[in-house]
Scaffold this motif. Sequence first.
Motif, PDB file in Angstrom:
ATOM      1  N   LYS A  25       0.837  -1.207   0.000  1.00  0.00           N
ATOM      2  CA  LYS A  25       0.000   0.000   0.000  1.00  0.00           C
ATOM      3  C   LYS A  25       0.870   1.256   0.000  1.00  0.00           C
ATOM      4  N   LEU A  26       1.934   1.257   0.802  1.00  0.00           N
ATOM      5  CA  LEU A  26       2.840   2.402   0.832  1.00  0.00           C
ATOM      6  C   LEU A  26       3.493   2.620  -0.532  1.00  0.00           C
ATOM      7  N   PRO A  48      -7.469   5.971   6.326  1.00  0.00           N
ATOM      8  CA  PRO A  48      -8.213   4.937   7.047  1.00  0.00           C
ATOM      9  C   PRO A  48      -7.803   3.510   6.691  1.00  0.00           C
ATOM     10  N   GLU A  49      -7.629   3.228   5.391  1.00  0.00           N
ATOM     11  CA  GLU A  49      -7.274   1.868   4.975  1.00  0.00           C
ATOM     12  C   GLU A  49      -5.909   1.485   5.545  1.00  0.00           C
ATOM     13  N   LEU A  50      -4.971   2.404   5.480  1.00  0.00           N
ATOM     14  CA  LEU A  50      -3.628   2.145   5.994  1.00  0.00           C
ATOM     15  C   LEU A  50      -3.649   1.953   7.504  1.00  0.00           C
ATOM     16  N   MET A  51      -4.480   2.752   8.185  1.00  0.00           N
ATOM     17  CA  MET A  51      -4.578   2.646   9.640  1.00  0.00           C
ATOM     18  C   MET A  51      -5.080   1.268  10.056  1.00  0.00           C
ATOM     19  N   SER A 247      -3.885  13.416  15.141  1.00  0.00           N
ATOM     20  CA  SER A 247      -5.188  13.326  14.488  1.00  0.00           C
ATOM     21  C   SER A 247      -5.026  13.417  12.980  1.00  0.00           C
ATOM     22  N   ALA A 248      -5.846  12.652  12.273  1.00  0.00           N
ATOM     23  CA  ALA A 248      -5.841  12.746  10.806  1.00  0.00           C
ATOM     24  C   ALA A 248      -6.473  14.053  10.341  1.00  0.00           C
ATOM     25  N   ILE A 249      -7.252  14.683  11.215  1.00  0.00           N
ATOM     26  CA  ILE A 249      -7.922  15.947  10.900  1.00  0.00           C
ATOM     27  C   ILE A 249      -7.314  17.047  11.757  1.00  0.00           C
ATOM     28  N   GLN A 428     -19.533  13.758  13.490  1.00  0.00           N
ATOM     29  CA  GLN A 428     -18.898  12.501  13.097  1.00  0.00           C
ATOM     30  C   GLN A 428     -17.908  12.813  11.980  1.00  0.00           C
ATOM     31  N   VAL A 429     -16.706  13.203  12.348  1.00  0.00           N
ATOM     32  CA  VAL A 429     -15.681  13.554  11.372  1.00  0.00           C
ATOM     33  C   VAL A 429     -14.630  12.454  11.379  1.00  0.00           C
ATOM     34  N   PRO A 430     -14.597  11.584  10.369  1.00  0.00           N
ATOM     35  CA  PRO A 430     -13.646  10.472  10.361  1.00  0.00           C
ATOM     36  C   PRO A 430     -12.203  10.957  10.529  1.00  0.00           C
ATOM     37  N   GLY A 431     -11.479  10.273  11.413  1.00  0.00           N
ATOM     38  CA  GLY A 431     -10.077  10.598  11.617  1.00  0.00           C
ATOM     39  C   GLY A 431      -9.816  11.651  12.670  1.00  0.00           C
TER      40      GLY A 431
END
Length: 443
Positions: A25-26, A48-51, A247-249, A428-431
């Motif tokens: 993936k990387l 998200p997929e990598l996490m 945080s991703a955000i 609900q904010v993903p990440g």
Amino acid sequence: MASQSSSLKSLAETISQTANALAAKLEQDGFPAPSFAEDGLADYPKMPELMGIRMTLLDAVADLQRLALGPMDSNFLVPILLNYDATAIDILNQFDFWGAVPLGGSATYAEIATKVNLPESLVRRILKYATTNRIFASAPGAPDSIVHTSISAAPAKNPLLRSWIRHNFEEARPGAVHMPESFRKFSAGKDQPSEEPTESGFSTANVDHLDKPENFWDYMARDVEGKPKGWRADEFAASMKAAASASAIKVEDLLKTGYDWPKLGDVTVVDIGGSGGHDALVLTEAFPNLKKYVVQDLPEVEASFTERVPEDQRARISFEPHDFFKPQQTKGDVYILKTILHDWPDKYAAQILRPLVTHLESGSRLLLVEAIAPPDITQLPFNTLARMMGAADFQMLNAFNSLERSIDDWKGLLAKVDGRLEITYTSQVPGSLHNFIEIQIRA
């Protein structure tokens, strides 16, 4: 999350599959492969997929290590390794070993000893232990010299990481050591745990050399000999910036996307505990309908506000000295408390909220920006994630006798303030590590 039936073989297979998937993936997305080389991947992209792949891999690796150690060696080796792994990082940070080794170069033990002002014999022992954790490494072909690895290079490049390490080892760790003592003194034999911030593990660790117990914020306000005024508070703020970077955000993006500000129309916002006005600048720039924005904090914060908020913005953004335990005199349409209440147990969090009830009765609304903890961390899909959540909750318990609250915990807190208070929205904010929680008086 791995089950109790996991075996060495099944875990090894999971590790092989997920490690290959992670590497693929990387590579597919153009990121460098992780390595211990100084220029190795410093931070995984927050996808998200990598996490999910990483969490699966980390869970399997941790359980494989536990099985490979076995119960006896786990109980014998883990305590001593945890203790001195932490001690080594603390020493490296306090004496700035990170800066004693040049990025892209090497340094001899003697050169490092001169820079960190410690005997060379100690420096050798510290670094030899640290290298067993891949923190620094012997220079290729020059065993008497040290080079950076990707792990040691990270704090060398990023001052925020050094502040984060300092906070956790110089402030949180002594409190963690004294948590059992604080339990014995203040909670043992009672139906409910102590809700006094001055009875936390952190306060217990610091009480011996003081005339009276102090809470975390009293400690932060104390001057440190040989350091600039406000040094502790500045360092703590830097450590919180490091935490936010996990945080991703970004916080700024959450503030702008996690809540429908335009729906409010032209409003006055009162930001309680708004510090130097950073959030005020973000929100007023993004939303013209926030016609008036009042930043409230303790009087000593006003200098920071004056420095941060430009003169031409102060007709719209103003500062008011205010103690959030005192009555709220300023009329606002929206009151914000951002990452304030998780620092206070319910007893005191309720005292912060009660002065706002009168304003909510008049139709104002309250916005909290806080984490919403899962109802049961053991039910999370990844054990590594569960440990992270549990550690965050322990951090609150250690420092403040507080907690990271689930949605039911937030509802329980509101019920202690006024039975009419109702949660009317959660973002609900993903990440994102935090959520908006909108609170109004039930109609």
